[in-house]
Design an enzyme around this catalytic site. Sequence first.
Site, PDB file in Angstrom:
ATOM      1  N   ARG A  27     102.327  26.699 -64.156  1.00  0.00           N
ATOM      2  CA  ARG A  27     101.698  27.224 -65.383  1.00  0.00           C
ATOM      3  C   ARG A  27     100.265  27.686 -65.096  1.00  0.00           C
ATOM      4  NH1 ARG A  27      97.160  26.670 -68.275  1.00  0.00           N
ATOM      5  NH2 ARG A  27      97.196  24.432 -67.850  1.00  0.00           N
ATOM      6  N   ASP A  28      99.358  26.752 -64.879  1.00  0.00           N
ATOM      7  CA  ASP A  28      97.956  27.126 -64.633  1.00  0.00           C
ATOM      8  C   ASP A  28      97.864  27.927 -63.331  1.00  0.00           C
ATOM      9  OD1 ASP A  28      95.273  27.194 -65.222  1.00  0.00           O
ATOM     10  OD2 ASP A  28      94.940  25.044 -65.119  1.00  0.00           O
ATOM     11  N   HIS A 223      91.400  17.159 -65.352  1.00  0.00           N
ATOM     12  CA  HIS A 223      91.930  18.470 -64.961  1.00  0.00           C
ATOM     13  C   HIS A 223      90.779  19.268 -64.346  1.00  0.00           C
ATOM     14  CE1 HIS A 223      94.610  22.057 -65.938  1.00  0.00           C
ATOM     15  NE2 HIS A 223      93.435  22.669 -65.839  1.00  0.00           N
ATOM     16  N   HIS A 225      89.134  22.087 -61.892  1.00  0.00           N
ATOM     17  CA  HIS A 225      89.234  23.289 -61.059  1.00  0.00           C
ATOM     18  C   HIS A 225      88.210  23.106 -59.931  1.00  0.00           C
ATOM     19  CE1 HIS A 225      91.990  25.902 -63.451  1.00  0.00           C
ATOM     20  NE2 HIS A 225      91.726  24.971 -64.344  1.00  0.00           N
ATOM     21  N   CYS A 256      91.996  30.814 -64.914  1.00  0.00           N
ATOM     22  CA  CYS A 256      92.297  31.025 -66.328  1.00  0.00           C
ATOM     23  C   CYS A 256      92.001  32.482 -66.650  1.00  0.00           C
ATOM     24  CB  CYS A 256      91.460  30.112 -67.215  1.00  0.00           C
ATOM     25  SG  CYS A 256      91.760  30.408 -68.972  1.00  0.00           S
ATOM     26  N   ASN A 265      92.980  25.231 -59.397  1.00  0.00           N
ATOM     27  CA  ASN A 265      92.858  23.800 -59.687  1.00  0.00           C
ATOM     28  C   ASN A 265      92.697  23.022 -58.389  1.00  0.00           C
ATOM     29  OD1 ASN A 265      94.782  25.054 -61.831  1.00  0.00           O
ATOM     30  ND2 ASN A 265      94.089  23.149 -62.744  1.00  0.00           N
TER      31      ASN A 265
HETATM   32  P1  HMG Z   1      96.302  35.783 -82.532  1.00  0.00           P
HETATM   33  O1  HMG Z   1      96.246  37.219 -82.137  1.00  0.00           O
HETATM   34  O2  HMG Z   1      95.184  35.234 -83.364  1.00  0.00           O
HETATM   35  O3  HMG Z   1      97.709  35.464 -83.203  1.00  0.00           O
HETATM   36  O4  HMG Z   1      96.408  34.945 -81.186  1.00  0.00           O
HETATM   37  P2  HMG Z   1      98.132  35.474 -84.731  1.00  0.00           P
HETATM   38  O5  HMG Z   1      98.334  34.061 -85.166  1.00  0.00           O
HETATM   39  O6  HMG Z   1      97.184  36.327 -85.543  1.00  0.00           O
HETATM   40  O7  HMG Z   1      99.532  36.226 -84.661  1.00  0.00           O
HETATM   41  C1  HMG Z   1      99.592  37.604 -84.264  1.00  0.00           C
HETATM   42  C2  HMG Z   1     101.006  37.957 -83.835  1.00  0.00           C
HETATM   43  O8  HMG Z   1     101.321  37.220 -82.644  1.00  0.00           O
HETATM   44  C3  HMG Z   1     102.081  37.598 -84.843  1.00  0.00           C
HETATM   45  O9  HMG Z   1     103.098  38.597 -84.745  1.00  0.00           O
HETATM   46  C4  HMG Z   1     102.623  36.299 -84.351  1.00  0.00           C
HETATM   47  O10 HMG Z   1     103.981  36.060 -84.701  1.00  0.00           O
HETATM   48  C5  HMG Z   1     102.526  36.496 -82.849  1.00  0.00           C
HETATM   49  P3  HMG Z   1     103.288  39.687 -85.887  1.00  0.00           P
HETATM   50  O11 HMG Z   1     103.548  38.904 -87.135  1.00  0.00           O
HETATM   51  O12 HMG Z   1     101.975  40.419 -85.928  1.00  0.00           O
HETATM   52  O13 HMG Z   1     104.439  40.493 -85.378  1.00  0.00           O
HETATM   53  N1  HMG Z   1     102.398  35.189 -82.185  1.00  0.00           N
HETATM   54  C6  HMG Z   1     103.187  34.723 -81.198  1.00  0.00           C
HETATM   55  N2  HMG Z   1     104.219  35.258 -80.551  1.00  0.00           N
HETATM   56  C7  HMG Z   1     104.807  34.501 -79.616  1.00  0.00           C
HETATM   57  N3  HMG Z   1     104.425  33.238 -79.319  1.00  0.00           N
HETATM   58  C8  HMG Z   1     103.381  32.684 -79.931  1.00  0.00           C
HETATM   59  C9  HMG Z   1     102.719  33.458 -80.914  1.00  0.00           C
HETATM   60  N4  HMG Z   1     101.664  33.189 -81.703  1.00  0.00           N
HETATM   61  C10 HMG Z   1     101.471  34.244 -82.473  1.00  0.00           C
HETATM   62  N5  HMG Z   1     103.009  31.436 -79.643  1.00  0.00           N
HETATM   63  C11 HMG Z   1      97.187  32.975 -80.050  1.00  0.00           C
HETATM   64  C12 HMG Z   1      96.410  33.521 -81.232  1.00  0.00           C
HETATM   65  C13 HMG Z   1      96.936  31.476 -80.006  1.00  0.00           C
HETATM   66  C14 HMG Z   1      98.650  33.277 -80.261  1.00  0.00           C
HETATM   67  C15 HMG Z   1      96.683  33.682 -78.763  1.00  0.00           C
HETATM   68  O14 HMG Z   1      95.299  33.547 -78.701  1.00  0.00           O
HETATM   69  C16 HMG Z   1      97.275  33.107 -77.499  1.00  0.00           C
HETATM   70  O15 HMG Z   1      98.486  33.231 -77.265  1.00  0.00           O
HETATM   71  N6  HMG Z   1      96.441  32.503 -76.640  1.00  0.00           N
HETATM   72  C17 HMG Z   1      96.907  31.858 -75.392  1.00  0.00           C
HETATM   73  C18 HMG Z   1      95.846  31.930 -74.322  1.00  0.00           C
HETATM   74  C19 HMG Z   1      96.303  31.171 -73.105  1.00  0.00           C
HETATM   75  O16 HMG Z   1      97.474  30.889 -72.912  1.00  0.00           O
HETATM   76  N7  HMG Z   1      95.334  30.837 -72.214  1.00  0.00           N
HETATM   77  C20 HMG Z   1      95.597  30.104 -71.000  1.00  0.00           C
HETATM   78  C21 HMG Z   1      95.946  28.653 -71.235  1.00  0.00           C
HETATM   79  S1  HMG Z   1      94.537  27.606 -71.548  1.00  0.00           S
HETATM   80  C22 HMG Z   1      93.992  27.141 -69.948  1.00  0.00           C
HETATM   81  O17 HMG Z   1      94.420  27.695 -68.973  1.00  0.00           O
HETATM   82  C23 HMG Z   1      93.040  25.986 -69.817  1.00  0.00           C
HETATM   83  C24 HMG Z   1      93.706  24.705 -69.299  1.00  0.00           C
HETATM   84  O18 HMG Z   1      94.282  24.917 -68.018  1.00  0.00           O
HETATM   85  C25 HMG Z   1      92.673  23.571 -69.213  1.00  0.00           C
HETATM   86  C26 HMG Z   1      91.381  23.970 -68.486  1.00  0.00           C
HETATM   87  O19 HMG Z   1      91.448  24.378 -67.306  1.00  0.00           O
HETATM   88  O20 HMG Z   1      90.346  23.895 -69.132  1.00  0.00           O
HETATM   89  C27 HMG Z   1      94.836  24.233 -70.250  1.00  0.00           C
HETATM   90 MG    MG Z   2      93.165  24.851 -66.136  1.00  0.00          MG
END
Ligand code: HMG
Ligand code: MG
Length: 316
Positions: A27-28, A223, A225, A256, A265
């Site tokens: 995933r990450d 966690h 990096h 990320c 990581n």
């Molecule tokens: P948004 O644009 O605000 O979404 O994004 P929304 O709620 O306004 O919805 C817009 C449209 O997206 C809608 O469709 C929803 O149905 C659709 P429409 O009605 O317009 O046709 N939608 C989705 N479709 C599929 N799956 C979903 C989904 N949600 C909404 N889940 C949102 C908000 C949270 C969805 C967006 O910002 C997002 O997907 N962000 C993910 C970012 C991400 O994955 N980042 C990496 C992971 S975090 C990380 O790596 C850190 C970590 O490792 C720890 C560390 O290192 O610190 C964990």
């Molecule tokens: Mg991470």
Amino acid sequence: MTDTGLPMTVPAQGLPDRVRIHEVGARDGLQNEKSVVPTEVKAEFVRRLAEAGLSTIEATSFVHPKWVPQLADAEQLFPMLGEIADVGDVALPVLVPNERGLDRALALGARRIAVFGSATETFAARNLNRTVDGSLAMFEPVVARAKDAGVHVRGYLSMCFGDPWEGAVPVPQVVRVAKALMDLGCDELSLGDTIGVATPGHVRELLSGLNDAGVATGTVGVHFHDTYGQALSNTLAALQHGVTTVDASAGGLGGCPYAKSATGNLATEDLVWMLDGLGVHTGVDLGVLTATSVWMAEQLGRPSPSRTVRALSHKE
Ligand code: HMG
Ligand code: MG
């Protein structure tokens, strides 16, 4: 090093007997890869990680496919992992940001999910299109519904030490959001050093701050990096504080997409080398894991950044 490619075991005082590695390579590790990795390769990666003895393997994310195109195949990948989940006790958590993501994960039978919040406003906006409190509000029904369904919930918290836009992040600011995540009902917390700027004293201070706020160390994972080469030192500091869950990524893959300064990581092999040397049990076979990362590096077309993978794979 011995002829077997394992460190000599010399235990140290004040460490746990066993550490659970939460493997995030699939995933990450992959979410930031520019070229799309075929779904079959991802499934094979997870299968090999399970064979290496990893018991918690974060599989993918049910996020918006436009936000993380690399993981847009979650619906295809997750069902391919069914056999792995049935072998032994391998858990396959998935990231879920909102109810739409939860619906998708539950429809495929996911038993462990992770929501992912931010200690800083800038990253909350960039990663989730929400404020910090707006993201907590988004997670509230996700955690409640998951718990009702008997699903285990991890709460990630990003930018726990520093943020590329806001600089150093004060401990009380982190503690507030961490506590709020736990109050939603998360079973465990994972402290993300998203851009790898933490140092061991800072880790101890945050863990103590969490304890003071009533968050028990037993529910906290770390966690790290490895941007500044501090991930192992920080991990050791956390273990000395009583932490027993450590996130790591096979081969040191990672980053990320919404925090450009994030590198890979902590490499799982580097972690296992240290823990094997300390006599701390992980259940992981370092040789099988290293072979997996060498294989994955071939798939990605570049060598693994893990020092341990490089050392062991160049050993005659
Ligand atoms: P948004 O644009 O605000 O979404 O994004 P929304 O709620 O306004 O919805 C817009 C449209 O997206 C809608 O469709 C929803 O149905 C659709 P429409 O009605 O317009 O046709 N939608 C989705 N479709 C599929 N799956 C979903 C989904 N949600 C909404 N889940 C949102 C908000 C949270 C969805 C967006 O910002 C997002 O997907 N962000 C993910 C970012 C991400 O994955 N980042 C990496 C992971 S975090 C990380 O790596 C850190 C970590 O490792 C720890 C560390 O290192 O610190 C964990
Ligand atoms: Mg991470």
